[in-house]
Design an enzyme around this catalytic site. Structure first.
Site, PDB file in Angstrom:
ATOM      1  N   LYS A  75       0.916  -1.144  -0.073  1.00 42.95           N
ATOM      2  CA  LYS A  75       0.040   0.089   0.076  1.00 42.95           C
ATOM      3  C   LYS A  75       0.732   1.093  -0.034  1.00 42.95           C
ATOM      4  CE  LYS A  75      -4.096   1.744   2.580  1.00 42.95           C
ATOM      5  NZ  LYS A  75      -4.746   1.650   3.716  1.00 42.95           N
ATOM      6  N   SER A 150      -9.705   1.194   2.773  1.00 46.90           N
ATOM      7  CA  SER A 150      -9.331   1.999   1.848  1.00 46.90           C
ATOM      8  C   SER A 150      -7.813   1.306   1.232  1.00 46.90           C
ATOM      9  CB  SER A 150      -8.327   3.187   2.634  1.00 46.90           C
ATOM     10  OG  SER A 150      -7.350   2.985   3.623  1.00 46.90           O
ATOM     11  N   SER A 174      -9.840  -0.619   7.246  1.00 46.68           N
ATOM     12  CA  SER A 174      -9.162  -0.604   5.760  1.00 46.68           C
ATOM     13  C   SER A 174      -8.431  -1.758   5.335  1.00 46.68           C
ATOM     14  CB  SER A 174      -8.361   0.691   5.925  1.00 46.68           C
ATOM     15  OG  SER A 174      -9.022   1.877   5.824  1.00 46.68           O
TER      16      SER A 174
END
Lengths: 471, 98
Positions: A75, A150, A174
């Site tokens: 990420k 996310s 997330s």
């Protein structure tokens, strides 16, 4: 795509080489990612590491580090030295990390190869990956739908079969919610189990890094490598912080029935109920529990989190790194840089955080929210005296359509089952419990297993038995 | 929430907002604040009596130099929007004409 465990065996036996797997992953990105857009950057130059790993397996076989040659997607709010870490924000569009996050240093030491940086909601604020400054990510299982967020890019990268695992971060769901939307395993560790050093901070008392994988076994493997005390994060815990949380043969599962009434998709609820019945049929004990404070966690979260966001994001001022817009004076530079650099959800949360921390409102909002948090921890301590694990669906719905959630409050309600876990700091594991059919497509949905503080190993033990063995 | 309040918050947060943003955020913030106000329903008039700390507190490490001189200097300077030699250039804070 093979699991990490399977890949490792094939590397050792020589059936596959890290170079072949790396090349296959790159080809898959070229073939599939133009549509899905899981990656913000692809590190093609990491091929040399795959070649070195191939040589190492030939010479040393099983006597190599546990993740040697395993490609991982990371990420883009996790710092990898020498790589852009933008957190999907224009304000960090050209920011190159000057050091490795602790989780990256540990994965690197274990031999992992970072193949690319994944898309996300800007600064991890969102539940759909629609808030990225660089375009949205689509759900590989149905491209008209969101992958969740996310950590949506990380989830999509694994769901496409490009990598066996990806790293995400979880402030209010997330990792777990995208895992649910993409049919994966997602793990949010006990707060403090994993170092936050080198993560781009969102809500520092809530943030944890964790894996998205296809098996619980792989999630456990990655967690075992990235977790542990770190002198660069004073909130990291040691095994004696919470003591032993027993691993058993049969468990008592608590189901907060009152919590599962409003705003939950009927098919999700039916699948959840069937999952719970199967646990009872397998000889576990299932009891109804009452969690009045936990159920109201969402309101407290949307005070605590923005408060921490407004403080953490004050550092982006156009001075030392990142975007800098020109202005007439210093204040003008700050205001223009932040106006141009932040997207609308980030601005909304900074303003909200500024409000709840401002003089006259602090006690009414922030003070009350922290009190809710304290009471929630006490409530959980009581409940965990009689139950071993709490069960909820991971998200109230399957993956929704791109553009479907326009109202911010409606989007926030997506996190209703996941945010209380971060407020309390307990660990939670999400894995697929079934599918629901929408427009002729089977969409996965996840179940969330919540353990007491320090109960990470208990969750892995249960998940391996309940999910991995039946996969 | 009023537009003036939103503007004041934006000033505190050092974010310039367009007129359209001010309107939008004022409406949205009102709805969000109404929702989060329900925390009072949960805990009533109670207030936090003791500061809440995490599982760990007062964690220290040795105060020692952990890197070589200039090990990171070039990398950090390269990130800065504007530099002059080894210095970061920022806008003047004091206005001699004022």
């Amino acid at each position: 795509m093979y699991t990490i465990t399977e890949l490792r065996k094939k590397y050792i036996s020589g059936e596959l080489t890290p170079t072949e797997v790396f090349d296959t992953a790159l080809a898959a990105i070229t073939a599939k990612d133009a549509e899905i857009h899981a990656f913000l950057a692809v590190f093609t130059d990491a091929r040399s590491e795959a070649e070195a790993a191939t040589v190492a397996y030939r010479k040393q076989g099983a006597d190599t580090p546990p993740l040697l040659g395993i490609p991982l997607a990371i990420k883009s709010n996790i710092l990898i030295k020498g790589r852009i870490a933008s957190a999907a924000s224009k304000i960090l569009e050209n920011y190159t990390a000057t050091y490795d996050a602790t989780v990256i240093a540990r994965l690197r030491a274990a031999g992992a190869i970072f193949i690319g940086a994944t898309n996300m909601d800007e600064f991890a604020m969102g539940g759909s990956t629609e808030n990225s400054a660089f375009g949205l990510t689509r759900n590989p299982l149905d491209p008209s739908r969101v992958p969740g967020g996310s950590s949506g890019g990380s989830a999509a990268a694994v769901a496409m079969g490009i990598v066996p695992a990806a790293m995400g971060t979880d402030t209010g769901g997330s990792i777990r919610q995208p895992a649910s939307f993409c049919g994966l395993v997602g793990f949010k560790p006990t707060y403090g189990a994993v170092s936050r050093f080198g993560l781009i901070a969102m809500g520092s008392s809530l943030d944890q890094a964790g894996p998205l994988t296809t098996t619980v076994e792989d999630a456990e493997l990655i967690h075992s490598i990235i977790s542990g005390a770190d002198e660069y994060d004073a909130t990291t815990i040691t095994p004696d912080t919470y003591g032993d949380v027993a691993i058993k043969e049969k468990y008592t599962f608590g189901v907060p029935r009152q919590f599962l009434t409003d705003g939950i998709d009927a098919d999700v609820l039916a699948t959840f109920n069937a999952h719970v019945e199967a646990l009872a049929a397998a000889g576990h004990t299932v009891v109804d529990i009452d969690l009045p404070i936990f159920e109201k966690g969402l309101a407290a979260y949307y005070i605590v989190m923005p408060a921490e966001v407004s403080s953490n994001l004050a550092r982006f001022d156009g001075m030392r790194y990142g975007l800098s817009s020109s202005g007439d004076n210093l204040l003008d530079v700050y205001q223009k840089t932040r106006a141009n650099g932040f997207g609308k959800e980030v601005k909304r949360r900074i303003l909200l955080g500024t409000y709840v921390l401002s003089s006259g409102y602090y006690d009414a909002f922030y003070g009350k929210a922290e009190l809710v948090r304290a009471k929630m921890r006490a409530e959980l301590r009581e409940v965990f005296k009689t139950v071993d694990v709490i069960l909820t669906p991971t998200a109230p719905t399957p993956a929704f359509k791109i553009g479907e959630q326009e109202d911010p409050l409606a989007m926030y309600r997506q996190d209703i089952f996941t945010v209380p876990v971060n407020l309390a700091g307990v660990p939670a594991l999400s894995f697929p419990m079934g599918t629901v059919v929408r427009e002729g497509i089977e969409l996965p949905i996840g179940v969330q297993y919540i353990a007491p503080h320090g109960g990470d190993a208990r969750l892995f033990s249960i998940g391996k038995k309940i999910y991995d063995e039946r996969r | 929430m009023t537009k003036e309040e939103t503007l004041h918050l934006a000033k505190l947060a050092r974010i310039e907002l367009s007129d359209a943003e001010i309107d939008k955020f004022t409406t949205e913030m009102s709805a969000i604040l109404e929702y989060v106000s329900t925390v009072t329903d949960i805990v009533g008039d109670d207030t936090l009596t003791a500061p809440q700390v995490g599982a760990k507190y007062n964690v220290f490490r040795k105060d020692e130099v952990t890197n070589e001189a200039d090990e990171y200097t070039a990398d950090l300077l390269a990130e800065m929007p504007q530099t002059q030699g080894r210095f970061m250039v920022v806008q003047k804070i004091l206005n001699p004409d004022a």
